[in-house]
Design a protein around this motif. Structure first.
Motif, PDB file in Angstrom:
ATOM      1  N   UNK A 174     -32.760 -22.597 -53.876  1.00  0.00           N
ATOM      2  CA  UNK A 174     -33.743 -23.327 -54.410  1.00  0.00           C
ATOM      3  C   UNK A 174     -33.335 -24.638 -53.473  1.00  0.00           C
ATOM      4  N   UNK A 175     -32.481 -24.965 -52.994  1.00  0.00           N
ATOM      5  CA  UNK A 175     -32.247 -26.281 -52.232  1.00  0.00           C
ATOM      6  C   UNK A 175     -32.715 -26.179 -50.704  1.00  0.00           C
ATOM      7  N   UNK A 176     -33.152 -24.993 -50.306  1.00  0.00           N
ATOM      8  CA  UNK A 176     -33.902 -24.679 -49.055  1.00  0.00           C
ATOM      9  C   UNK A 176     -33.048 -24.113 -47.871  1.00  0.00           C
ATOM     10  N   UNK A 177     -31.841 -23.728 -48.532  1.00  0.00           N
ATOM     11  CA  UNK A 177     -30.793 -23.213 -47.589  1.00  0.00           C
ATOM     12  C   UNK A 177     -31.345 -21.696 -47.139  1.00  0.00           C
ATOM     13  N   UNK A 178     -31.094 -21.290 -45.710  1.00  0.00           N
ATOM     14  CA  UNK A 178     -31.089 -19.997 -45.528  1.00  0.00           C
ATOM     15  C   UNK A 178     -30.246 -19.159 -45.956  1.00  0.00           C
ATOM     16  N   UNK A 179     -30.439 -17.865 -45.652  1.00  0.00           N
ATOM     17  CA  UNK A 179     -29.321 -16.682 -46.437  1.00  0.00           C
ATOM     18  C   UNK A 179     -27.735 -17.104 -45.415  1.00  0.00           C
TER      19      UNK A 179
END
Length: 226
Positions: A174-179
């Protein structure tokens, strides 16, 4: 087989730029580029693309209406499956439209000034049922989904509780990080993150990672709540 794409945008320079970027990739084939929503629907019926790269504000039928009609078609005709997967391309001043498109089933959100690499990855992610959201959009838009009068009031309930590690993964998502970034942060493998997200998606009956992120903001989980 290459990923087949239709581009719908009323600005010729945008269509031309997107086509040049995508056609430079050996695994992507741009079938057509069209100027409005009506032409987008016609191209989908005629060409059956894997991915529809869709502007929101267009003359006649806008991108929201196109998204809605394609969702209705998929519901009424299961033989179509989920194709095409829709990637919305927008600008910061269209926040409320993005919320509606998310709930309508779009699986990716990019800014028109996104890097060529992000555009390509957004198309690739959509083609396999995943999604890519510009981090700036993730943080700006999904934060606004947090209810002003308390957390979790109308958010969907998972079929079973998320584990502590699944909650960690969802917060990072939800904070915008990728896998890959989540895996590095939590010191686990990429396949472990993929497995956690698949479990969460099942528990929430979410169509994609965008809906998972939206759920996290709606319930307060993204901001450290329950």
């Amino acid at each position: 087989m290459p990923i087949s794409v239709v581009i719908a945008d009323d600005q010729e320079m945008v269509r031309t730029g997107f086509r040049m970027i995508l056609e430079s990739q050996p695994d992507i084939d741009v079938l057509d580029d069209v100027v409005d929503g009506a032409a987008a629907l016609e191209a989908v019926e005629r060409l059956h693309p894997d991915v529809l790269l869709l502007d929101i504000r267009m003359p006649g039928l806008d991108g929201l209406e196109v998204t809605r009609r394609l969702a209705e078609r998929a519901a009424a005709h299961p033989e179509y499956g989920e194709r095409p997967r829709i990637v919305i391309v927008t600008t910061f001043d269209l926040d409320e439209y993005i919320h509606a498109a998310l709930r309508g089933g779009a699986c990716g959100f990019l800014l028109k000034d996104a890097s060529p690499a992000m555009l390509v990855e957004g198309v690739r992610a959509a083609a396999v049922g995943d999604s890519l959201v510009s981090p700036a959009i993730t943080l700006r838009l999904l934060r606004e989904l947090t209810p002003a009068t308390g957390r979790g009031g109308c958010a969907r309930q998972p079929s079973e509780p998320l584990t502590e590690r699944e909650e960690d993964v969802v917060r990072a998502l939800a904070s915008g990080r990728t896998n890959a970034e989540i895996a590095a942060e939590l010191l686990v493998s990429l396949s472990t993150i993929t497995s956690h997200l698949a479990n969460v998606q099942t528990k929430l009956a979410a169509r994609n990672r965008v809906e998972i992120a939206a759920w996290a903001w709606e319930t307060g989980l993204a901001t450290g709540g329950p």
